[in-house]
Enzyme design. Structure first.
Site: not given
Length: 384
Positions: A130-131, A160, A181, A209
């Protein structure tokens, strides 16, 4: 892009003793992120004392005054969206008004081009449906373009060993705004300090959030019709749930709010949130009885028990999961005007039989995320 973040129009008595540090000596940036003080709204013409310190600049706010801060064409008060504490009621109301405009655009003005020529980079080090999709949809619906990596932990130079700071410095050269995120609490703050373009926190581990909290409060206002005087039950994984933490911070902006915490013992709400609510005069109560809480509340905000936060302690996860489930029995004691919300995804903590009840607001809630994120992209890139 953060250096100083202030977002209220009144100045606490303690602020004269608070010094903020700005990143660039050549440019005072009006916004910083601080969890320790209320964020004050500053204008470019506010009286400041500046002191050069190497390559950094200390600035102290001497006075703050109300301005016509939300007039069309004015700059947005925040450079980045990192935590819920950045917002005050005035800014929240103004953002919600823009979100309502975005609803109209989404329904009636397909092909809107107000963000044409802008590029948004999405860096997601944790899974998201959703986000990530709502941010990408928001950007495209306003005419912008998207650069994306669905699994930055595996399919970027992080695999890496590249540092987050180096990644941000690189990506900002390709884009106008970064939505990130990350699995580490505090990572969004590090990104914002590093970047010279806006950064939006799309969730940082068990931290916060903020855009979810914005859409949650927007949804509550749309569903219940008010934000003052409401009772909200936060249910489920309250220790690891960044959504409930950010939501608690925002609910503390409103009057006569009461919050109930309903969770298994191993995932109780942490003391920092309880202490914050107490400091703001917000009443809260812990309860083990979901049925009783549901009968009192305007909003039952259910969350899943997050398996990924337990590491190898599967025993603790099994102990917590399945203890509190919203089903028809819970609906039967809820008030007619009340709603069930959930940040999604759900597992079995809300049964599918609840979906057809008009009080099940979680899919409407998810849709509202599009409008809030359209509003934030417009405000951060263009202003009011």
């Amino acid at each position: 892009m953060s250096s100083c973040a202030f977002s209220t129009s009144t100045l606490r008595e303690t602020l004269p003793n608070h010094e903020s540090v700005c990143k660039k000596p050549s440019e005072f940036k009006k916004n910083c992120i601080s969890a320790d003080v209320s964020h004050m709204k500053l204008t470019w013409r506010n009286s400041m004392t500046w002191k050069q310190t190497g390559s950094r600049l200390k600035c102290r706010a001497l006075d703050v005054k109300n301005t016509d801060a939300f007039l069309k064409g004015r700059l947005f008060q925040l450079d980045d969206v990192i935590e819920a504490q950045q917002f005050d009621r005035e800014i929240l109301s103004a953002i919600f008004e823009v979100a309502r405009e975005m609803e109209t655009i989404e329904k009636k003005s397909r092909g809107n081009q107000i963000l044409k020529g802008f590029l948004m980079a999405t860096l997601f080090y944790e899974p998201s449906t959703r986000t990530r999709l709502s941010f990408e949809s928001a950007m495209k619906r306003l005419g912008g373009e998207v650069l994306t990596t669905e699994n930055a932990l595996e399919f970027s130079s992080a695999a890496k060993g590249e540092t987050l700071e180096d990644t941000i410095r690189t990506v900002e050269g390709y884009s106008d705004i970064i939505v990130m995120r990350h699995f580490e609490s505090g990572a969004a703050r590090r990104a914002a300090v590093t970047a010279n373009i806006p950064v939006i926190n799309a969730g940082d581990g068990p931290g916060q959030h903020p855009t979810q909290a914005l859409l949650d409060v927007y949804t509550i206002e749309r569903e219940i019709g008010k934000l003052d005087g409401i009772k909200v039950g936060l249910v489920g994984d309250l220790a690891n749930g960044r959504t409930v933490r950010s939501l608690a911070y925002l609910l503390a902006k409103y009057n006569d709010v009461k919050i109930y915490f309903v969770s298994p013992e191993v995932v109780k709400m942490k003391d920092d949130i309880k202490d914050y609510l107490t400091s703001k005069g917000i009443k809260w109560e812990e309860s083990a009885d979901l049925m009783e809480v549901a009968s009192k509340c305007d909003v039952v905000y259910q969350t899943r028990i997050q398996r990924e936060r337990f590491g190898e302690r599967v025993d603790l996860y099994d102990e917590a999961r399945g203890k509190y489930i919203v089903n028809r029995d819970v609906l039967s004691v809820m008030q007619k005007h009340a709603v069930v919300m959930h940040p999604l995804p759900r597992l079995d903590e809300i049964t599918v039989e609840v979906d057809d009840d008009p009080r099940a607001a979680y899919f409407r809630q998810a849709k509202n995320g599009l409008f809030i994120r359209m509003a934030l992209l417009k405000l951060l890139l263009l202003g009011w």
